[in-house]
Scaffold this motif. Structure first.
Motif, PDB file in Angstrom:
ATOM      1  N   UNK A 702      14.116 -12.555 -29.407  1.00 56.83           N
ATOM      2  CA  UNK A 702      14.669 -13.504 -28.458  1.00 56.83           C
ATOM      3  C   UNK A 702      15.053 -12.803 -27.155  1.00 56.83           C
ATOM      4  N   UNK A 703      15.667 -11.632 -27.277  1.00 59.96           N
ATOM      5  CA  UNK A 703      16.082 -10.872 -26.097  1.00 59.96           C
ATOM      6  C   UNK A 703      15.691  -9.414 -26.300  1.00 59.96           C
ATOM      7  N   UNK A 704      15.062  -8.829 -25.283  1.00 61.36           N
ATOM      8  CA  UNK A 704      14.530  -7.478 -25.439  1.00 61.36           C
ATOM      9  C   UNK A 704      14.798  -6.640 -24.193  1.00 61.36           C
ATOM     10  N   UNK A 705      15.183  -5.375 -24.428  1.00 56.71           N
ATOM     11  CA  UNK A 705      15.409  -4.435 -23.341  1.00 56.71           C
ATOM     12  C   UNK A 705      14.425  -3.281 -23.465  1.00 56.71           C
ATOM     13  N   UNK A 706      13.784  -2.927 -22.378  1.00 57.75           N
ATOM     14  CA  UNK A 706      12.951  -1.734 -22.300  1.00 57.75           C
ATOM     15  C   UNK A 706      13.742  -0.726 -21.474  1.00 57.75           C
ATOM     16  N   UNK A 707      14.027   0.429 -22.047  1.00 56.00           N
ATOM     17  CA  UNK A 707      14.799   1.413 -21.290  1.00 56.00           C
ATOM     18  C   UNK A 707      14.001   2.705 -21.136  1.00 56.00           C
ATOM     19  N   UNK A 708      14.442   3.537 -20.194  1.00 53.49           N
ATOM     20  CA  UNK A 708      13.738   4.785 -19.921  1.00 53.49           C
ATOM     21  C   UNK A 708      12.397   4.562 -19.260  1.00 53.49           C
ATOM     22  N   UNK A 709      12.266   3.454 -18.521  1.00 53.02           N
ATOM     23  CA  UNK A 709      10.988   3.145 -17.860  1.00 53.02           C
ATOM     24  C   UNK A 709      10.907   3.892 -16.534  1.00 53.02           C
ATOM     25  N   UNK A 710      10.958   5.209 -16.632  1.00 49.28           N
ATOM     26  CA  UNK A 710      10.994   6.065 -15.442  1.00 49.28           C
ATOM     27  C   UNK A 710       9.649   6.729 -15.208  1.00 49.28           C
ATOM     28  N   UNK A 711       9.405   7.086 -13.964  1.00 52.01           N
ATOM     29  CA  UNK A 711       8.220   7.874 -13.628  1.00 52.01           C
ATOM     30  C   UNK A 711       8.359   9.227 -14.316  1.00 52.01           C
ATOM     31  N   UNK A 712       7.292   9.669 -14.944  1.00 51.81           N
ATOM     32  CA  UNK A 712       7.349  10.897 -15.725  1.00 51.81           C
ATOM     33  C   UNK A 712       7.432  10.611 -17.211  1.00 51.81           C
ATOM     34  N   UNK A 713       7.927   9.400 -17.556  1.00 50.95           N
ATOM     35  CA  UNK A 713       7.959   8.960 -18.955  1.00 50.95           C
ATOM     36  C   UNK A 713       6.886   7.911 -19.190  1.00 50.95           C
ATOM     37  N   UNK A 714       6.757   6.976 -18.253  1.00 54.21           N
ATOM     38  CA  UNK A 714       5.690   5.967 -18.251  1.00 54.21           C
ATOM     39  C   UNK A 714       4.953   6.050 -16.922  1.00 54.21           C
ATOM     40  N   UNK A 715       3.852   6.799 -16.843  1.00 51.24           N
ATOM     41  CA  UNK A 715       3.226   7.589 -17.912  1.00 51.24           C
ATOM     42  C   UNK A 715       3.887   8.956 -18.065  1.00 51.24           C
ATOM     43  N   UNK A 716       3.514   9.654 -19.147  1.00 52.14           N
ATOM     44  CA  UNK A 716       4.002  11.008 -19.382  1.00 52.14           C
ATOM     45  C   UNK A 716       3.284  11.955 -18.417  1.00 52.14           C
ATOM     46  N   UNK A 717       3.922  12.202 -17.308  1.00 58.37           N
ATOM     47  CA  UNK A 717       3.279  12.971 -16.238  1.00 58.37           C
ATOM     48  C   UNK A 717       2.823  14.335 -16.723  1.00 58.37           C
ATOM     49  N   UNK A 718       3.649  15.007 -17.520  1.00 59.70           N
ATOM     50  CA  UNK A 718       3.316  16.358 -17.966  1.00 59.70           C
ATOM     51  C   UNK A 718       2.026  16.385 -18.776  1.00 59.70           C
ATOM     52  N   UNK A 719       1.733  15.279 -19.466  1.00 66.68           N
ATOM     53  CA  UNK A 719       0.520  15.209 -20.283  1.00 66.68           C
ATOM     54  C   UNK A 719      -0.659  14.687 -19.487  1.00 66.68           C
ATOM     55  N   UNK A 720      -0.415  13.671 -18.672  1.00 64.84           N
ATOM     56  CA  UNK A 720      -1.504  12.955 -18.013  1.00 64.84           C
ATOM     57  C   UNK A 720      -2.033  13.681 -16.777  1.00 64.84           C
ATOM     58  N   UNK A 721      -1.148  14.231 -15.971  1.00 62.25           N
ATOM     59  CA  UNK A 721      -1.564  14.778 -14.679  1.00 62.25           C
ATOM     60  C   UNK A 721      -2.551  15.927 -14.798  1.00 62.25           C
ATOM     61  N   UNK A 734      -5.929   7.517 -19.981  1.00 64.02           N
ATOM     62  CA  UNK A 734      -4.542   7.779 -20.365  1.00 64.02           C
ATOM     63  C   UNK A 734      -3.587   6.864 -19.595  1.00 64.02           C
ATOM     64  N   UNK A 735      -3.866   6.648 -18.319  1.00 68.80           N
ATOM     65  CA  UNK A 735      -3.024   5.739 -17.534  1.00 68.80           C
ATOM     66  C   UNK A 735      -3.104   4.320 -18.089  1.00 68.80           C
TER      67      UNK A 735
END
Length: 767
Positions: A702-721, A734-735
């Motif tokens: 019914x109610x949902x929170x997405x947290x940690x939606x930061x650059x570097x986490x979505x996407x995982x910059x260290x893995x993707x770049x 990957x993106x």
């Protein structure tokens, strides 16, 4: 019984929201009406506006509105309860009609239309007298000159356009009179289903032709001349609930029951269609693909000849989704028919094939992908190989070597690697084959294999089984259908060899690997209704690109698409669609898939975007939001009952480590209990569910929170770049995988969505 009662879906929804005392009195009313519709206590009498609508007393305050629906085959008079209203909300202008497109019974209540719209349309409502009065002429309709205040919202449409699209006649005038989105929303909220969908589409900017193609035509049915007067036939085409002695339980279950069993006309056509081969239904989240798949299973089971085997397979990708499918199918099917359906997740199915074909004690244990990657890294270290990383080689092994069942180095030299990114020359392929061969030998020496290996081996066993069945059939045909016992190498098993299943239904099909598809294709003989597939490639969260035609599954000309979401509000859908906008998605074949026309009739608050200073601030604000949600959910209803909030709220994160951290912080610092989502479902008794985006697949809250939606986490910059310059195609894959994960997460929310981050927001967010 002198009358048969059915409940119109909108009446059923109204009852869900009413005080329990009203529900109880309605049940008593139904019992009395079925025994004697003319009993004086019911005070049954027609309204003046539409002679087919009658009002009857439930109690001093509430009235049932009913329509005559002809006589059943057994000679019993049929009645349809179209609404349950307070006596002050009963008007003479209520109407029922048979829709010219769907052939369904439609109930129209102009009382839900705004007064300003009615005035511009030249209409006025007349309250129905609650007590008998002397006969009188129907109250005249007061016509007023519409005030020229603003351009009509549907200025590009004519009355004939709306009639052709299937809008209810009584609502065509009001629809052409609305001037704002708010007025249109109010009109849609009380409109019959097809009318609501058409007006939603037009209001969102779709052209008349687009609405006709994507909404009206899929819902249309062939109607006989004179259909508009045959209420009995129309009742058979209308979604209703039969009123019987179990009506108390129906009302107590709430609207989740309707979501589990209701089929929209568009969906019903897909369920009931006879396919000459594999068929597929696609659509965005919440459009009912799983419901279609479940009803498809029920229909196929009902058509089976008598027997005791399990000729139907229902499968999906994960264990927890399989448990949900089993639970929901139980509510749709007779236990005897349910017993003829094999319900297994795809890897469980592969394991059963391997167990059947492996000697006792010779089975290999399964190894998780992350542990297998460690083994591959060891092989790379021992060979001092630095040209490729373990992730690249593991992807090559799963997608190309196992995906194409390559048995030799020469096969690998010839293999196509479309979509894999960086090109490989012959010496590089030779080096990679050597490394992967060493990797496979290492796993074999450990007595272990990956899930992908297991699926590929199971596929080979099933393909060999299918080859033997085909060979035997060809030999039988060559000798004119005679007995082959003398040619069956003294094997009774060969004599009785059959395909495992007659029908296979696959849910969440976009996440299956090529090996999975080869195994399924071999398990069922090619023919009518052999495979039915439900999928949405926008929700593909594993990097598995499959073209069905290359694995023997041809769906050309046998595909349909659902565009109406029953779960998520339009406000949430609008924002979720922006997450994947601009990316290209395949349709599991050689075409592309889009979210064009994807819409909802539900409305709610706009998603909330919250920028935070740091992790502590993000958790603190999250806790405040969860406490407010809990207060909203547990607010006493009309009957004074307090709803349990457990399982209605959830927090979605990017990975397992973050899930554990969130759970610990919420419980120790803010006193909020949690339950962690696992492959086996929620673990723990807390009221807030916490899990990764992968774990939220197929769920809703019914109610949902997405947290940690930061650059570097979505996407995982260290893995993707690292792939941005070395392997651009893999970088884009990957993106897209990260986009899809966020899209899946946001569309799990039903009423409220909250997204937060600290630092810089993810580039995928529409902020």
């Amino acid at each position: 019984m002198t009358a048969r009662l059915s409940l119109y879906q909108k009446a059923e929804n109204e009852l869900y929201k009413m005080d329990s005392s009203v529900k109880t009195k309605f049940y008593d009313f139904c019992h009395q009406f079925r025994l004697d519709p003319d009993h004086p206590s019911l005070d049954l009498r027609p309204l003046k506006g539409d002679g087919r609508i009658f009002r009857a007393k439930i109690d001093r305050s509430y009235r049932a509105l009913l329509a005559r629906a002809g006589v059943g085959a057994d000679g019993v008079q049929q009645w349809l309860v179209v609404a349950v209203r307070h006596r002050k909300d009963v008007y003479e202008e209520l109407t029922v009609a048979i829709n010219r497109i769907t052939g369904e019974i439609e109930f129209v209540d102009l009382g839900v239309v705004g007064q300003s719209v009615l005035q511009r349309a030249g209409l006025q409502l007349t309250p129905a007298p609650d007590e008998p009065t002397a006969p009188a002429e129907p109250a005249p309709v007061v016509t007023r000159q519409p005030a020229v205040t603003a351009e009509p919202l549907l200025a590009g449409c004519t009355a004939e356009d709306l009639r052709r699209l299937g809008v209810a006649d009584a609502l065509i005038g009001p629809a052409l009179a609305v001037t704002t989105d708010e007025e249109l929303d109010q009109l849609i909220a009380g409109a019959p289903r097809l009318t609501a969908e058409v007006l939603t589409g037009l209001g969102s900017g779709m052209s008349v032709d687009e609405v006709e193609r994507e909404i009206t035509q899929p819902a249309s049915t062939v109607l006989e001349p004179g259909f508009e007067n045959d209420m009995a036939a129309a009742l058979t085409r209308t979604a209703v609930t039969t009123v019987d002695d179990d009506i108390r339980n129906v009302l107590a279950e709430g609207d989740f029951r309707a979501w589990k069993v209701y089929l929209h006309p568009t969906q019903r056509k897909t369920v009931e269609r006879n396919y000459s081969g594999p068929g597929r239904v696609s659509g965005g989240p919440g459009t009912g693909k799983t419901i279609v798949a479940l009803h498809r299973v029920a229909r196929l089971a009902a058509a089976l000849p008598p027997g005791h085997g399990k000729p139907i397979l229902l499968t999906t990708y994960t264990k927890n989704l399989t448990a949900d499918l089993r639970s929901r199918l139980t509510s749709l099917m007779d236990p005897a028919l349910l017993g003829r359906v094999d319900i297994k997740h795809i890897d469980q199915l592969a394991q059963s094939v391997l167990n059947e074909n492996t000697a006792p004690g010779a089975q290999r244990g399964l190894i998780a992908d992350d542990r297998a990657l460690d083994v591959l890294r060891e092989v790379l270290f021992e060979h001092d190989e630095q040209r490729w990383d373990a992730e690249f080689l593991f992807d090559e092994w799963e997608q190309i070597v196992l995906g194409q069942s390559l048995a030799t180095r020469q096969d690998y030299f010839k293999a196509r690697r479309a979509g894999m990114g960086r090109a490989l020359n012959r010496p590089e392929r030779a080096a990679i084959w050597k490394l992967l061969d060493q990797f496979a030998l290492r796993l074999n020496g450990m007595g272990r294999e990956t899930w992908a290996q297991a699926a590929e081996r199971a596929a080979r066993y099933e393909m060999e089984r299918a080859r033997r069945i085909r060979t035997r059939a060809e030999r039988k045909a060559d000798i004119g259908g005679g007995d082959l016992a003398h040619l069956d190498d003294n094997s009774s098993a060969m004599r009785y060899l059959r395909h495992r299943y007659r029908h296979i239904v696959v849910d969440e099909a976009q996440d299956l690997s090529p090996a999975h598809w080869k195994m399924l294709r071999a398990m069922v003989a090619s023919g009518p209704d052999d495979l039915f597939i439900a999928s949405d490639t926008h929700q593909r969260i594993y990097d598995r690109q499959v073209t069905l035609s290359t694995v023997g599954v041809n769906i050309r000309g046998r595909s349909s698409k659902l565009t109406l979401s029953y779960r998520t509000t339009q406000e949430i859908l609008d924002q979720a669609a922006k997450v994947v906008r601009g990316a290209t998605y395949d349709d599991l074949d050689d075409g592309t898939d889009t979210l064009d026309g994807y819409h909802s009739l539900l409305h709610g608050p706009a998603p909330e975007y919250v920028a935070c200073t740091d992790w502590a601030d993000e958790i603190t604000q999250l806790a405040e939001a969860l406490k407010q949600w809990r207060a909203d959910i547990t607010q006493p209803g009309e009957d004074g009952a307090v709803r349990d909030p457990s399982g209605t709220m959830a927090v979605c994160v990017a990975d397992g480590d973050m899930a554990g951290r969130v759970a610990a912080d919420l419980e120790t610092k803010h006193g909020i209990t949690t339950a962690t989502l696992t492959k086996d479902g929620p673990q723990g008794g807390g009221e807030v569910h916490i899990g990764t985006m992968h774990r939220f697949k197929g769920l809703e809250y019914q109610k949902l929170a997405v947290i940690g939606a930061s650059d570097g986490i979505l996407p995982r910059t260290a893995v993707v770049e690292q792939y941005a310059t070395t392997d651009p195609k893999r970088y884009e894959r990957e993106l897209k995988k990260s986009r899809n994960q966020l899209f899946v997460a946001t569309t799990r929310a039903r009423d409220a969505l909250r997204i937060s981050w600290h630092g810089k927001a993810s580039p995928f967010l529409p902020v």
